[in-house]
Motif scaffolding. Structure first.
Motif, PDB file in Angstrom:
ATOM      1  N   ASN A 288      56.828  30.558  31.969  1.00  0.00           N
ATOM      2  CA  ASN A 288      56.660  30.162  30.406  1.00  0.00           C
ATOM      3  C   ASN A 288      55.459  30.614  29.941  1.00  0.00           C
ATOM      4  N   ASP A 290      53.469  30.228  27.562  1.00  0.00           N
ATOM      5  CA  ASP A 290      52.416  29.354  27.160  1.00  0.00           C
ATOM      6  C   ASP A 290      51.669  28.826  28.248  1.00  0.00           C
ATOM      7  N   ASP A 291      51.966  28.726  29.366  1.00  0.00           N
ATOM      8  CA  ASP A 291      51.202  28.037  30.299  1.00  0.00           C
ATOM      9  C   ASP A 291      50.520  29.350  31.358  1.00  0.00           C
ATOM     10  N   ASN A 313      44.611  27.327  23.004  1.00  0.00           N
ATOM     11  CA  ASN A 313      44.850  27.341  24.369  1.00  0.00           C
ATOM     12  C   ASN A 313      43.793  27.373  25.337  1.00  0.00           C
ATOM     13  N   LYS A 316      43.252  24.689  28.131  1.00  0.00           N
ATOM     14  CA  LYS A 316      44.112  24.872  29.175  1.00  0.00           C
ATOM     15  C   LYS A 316      43.691  25.680  30.376  1.00  0.00           C
TER      16      LYS A 316
END
Length: 426
Positions: A288, A290-291, A313, A316
């Motif tokens: 993914n 987004d990760d 982000n 994260k």
């Protein structure tokens, strides 16, 4: 009826001006010099026609923004990308002024490009587009005035076309004096041995020096890279040679992971026939996107475009080190979050300055009619960049400030000194 206010997304220009003003406040910059440095000297916008392979004519828009030349000729890349506009060029030109000043080079800052997706055009069309743009720029560039270089989606071939076109506009007895109108040329056309790897080498070197300062080595350190073009590949190449392990990459086509390590060279060979795309590489699996920035690793290298790490982000991110291979990959809101998490950010104007240092040596080589072997070039780049790194490190540690503010302070102080010593005409 309640009207909700939509928060405008900050641009790269907003970011660079905030960074400049923050530094100007902290160093009590001369107010008159502050006015000069907060704006650009020249903003050139050109619309030009080019005949396509099918006989149709398309109109293209090109930009060249010249921010400041107090220390020497304007210097900066040309990028071919759909997002190129005058505001982005202004931001990037200002960053180049700080970068060349920090590097101790006799240059100012400029940037530009063409609003185009080069994947949509044939090689012959790109050649005609490049040559027509160069011709349209005319004397807005020059070997002692404004010296372009490769950037996003441009390369040594682009620079060879530009140099040839520019020299063709000069009289026969003058042409050899204008070979250094651009840098980043092929070696056979006056380019510098090692210029292709200079920016990525600089990213590697600043990381190596950072770990050496902590009495550590790169061996066994895991890292991730966003963007696997010239900078991302060469940084990974040198890091891998020192024992660091690439575990994930991200580009516009795919986000790949292999916690046991991705083969730097195999991935590079995979990308070659696919116009740089990492998609479909069998040595890793897709994840993914987004990760990506939240992956567990020792350091992150954003080497793609600007504003990739934002307040959306930044939380994260687990890594404690970010090396900015790209220009402006972290916006100011994200940087605030990261600094509060004790993340060390090696700023772009230091981290990726190996490229412009290499360009300077190519420019000198052309001016002096010399040819330097690869080992000598890499030694020169390493020596100069190491000196610059140590200066930033010392100021950051002494004044207990973040590395970007330290780098900006050194860069802007040099320009301030030049203005104070020379005075402002008239």
């Amino acid at each position: 009826m309640e009207i909700l206010e939509v928060k405008k997304q900050k641009t790269m220009l907003d970011n660079v001006l905030e960074q400049f003003n923050k530094t100007a406040d902290s160093m009590n910059l001369n107010s008159n010099i502050r006015k000069i440095l907060s704006i650009t000297n020249n903003e050139i916008i050109i619309h030009f026609p080019v005949k396509m392979d099918n006989g149709n004519v398309e109109i293209f828009t090109g930009y060249r923004v010249q921010h400041n030349n107090a220390l020497g000729p304007y210097k900066g890349g040309l990028r071919y990308h759909p997002t190129v506009d005058v505001d982005d060029a202004k931001a990037l030109a200002m960053w180049m002024t700080w970068k060349t000043s920090l590097a101790g080079l006799p240059y100012g800052g400029a940037k530009g490009g063409i609003q185009i997706d080069p994947r949509n055009y044939s090689l012959s069309e790109l050649e005609r587009i490049t040559r027509r743009f160069t011709y349209a720029l005319g004397d807005n560039i020059g070997s002692e005035y404004d010296i372009p270089a490769p950037d996003v989606n441009t390369n040594e071939q682009t620079m060879a076309w530009m140099a040839d076109t520019f020299m063709s506009t000069k009289s026969p007895n003058e042409r050899s004096n204008h070979k250094h109108v651009v840098t980043g040329k092929p070696v056979g056309s006056g380019g510098l041995e090692g210029r292709d790897r200079a920016t990525g080498f600089g990213v590697y070197l600043t990381l190596r020096l950072l770990f050496e300062g902590r009495n550590e080595t790169l061996k066994g350190k895991k890292f991730i890279v966003q963007g696997y073009g010239n900078v991302g590949y060469w940084a990974s190449h040198f890091l891998n040679n020192d024992g660091a392990i690439l575990i994930a990459t991200q580009d516009a086509h795919a986000t790949l992971i292999n916690t046991n390590g991705i083969s730097v060279e195999d991935l590079y060979e995979h990308c070659k026939p696919r116009k740089g795309s990492t998609k479909g590489f069998e040595g890793a699996t897709e994840m993914n996107p987004d990760d990506f920035f939240g992956l567990e690793c020792d350091f992150i290298i954003p080497a793609a475009l600007g504003n990739q790490i934002t307040e959306k982000n930044a939380d994260k991110i687990k890594s404690k080190i970010i090396a900015e291979g790209a220009n402006g990959p972290i916006n100011n809101e994200a940087e605030h979050i990261l600094l509060n998490k004790n993340v060390t950010i090696i700023p772009d104007i230091l981290c990726n300055s190996g490229g412009v240092i290499g360009s300077y040596f190519e420019w000198l080589q052309n001016r002096n009619g010399e040819l330097w072997p690869l080992d000598e070039v890499m030694f020169k780049i390493e020596k100069k960049l190491t000196i610059n790194y140590k200066r930033v490190e010392k100021l950051a540690n002494t004044n207990k400030i973040d590395w970007r503010t330290a780098a900006y302070t050194i860069a802007i102080s040099r320009i301030e000194t030049a203005y104070i010593e020379r005075g402002i005409f008239p």
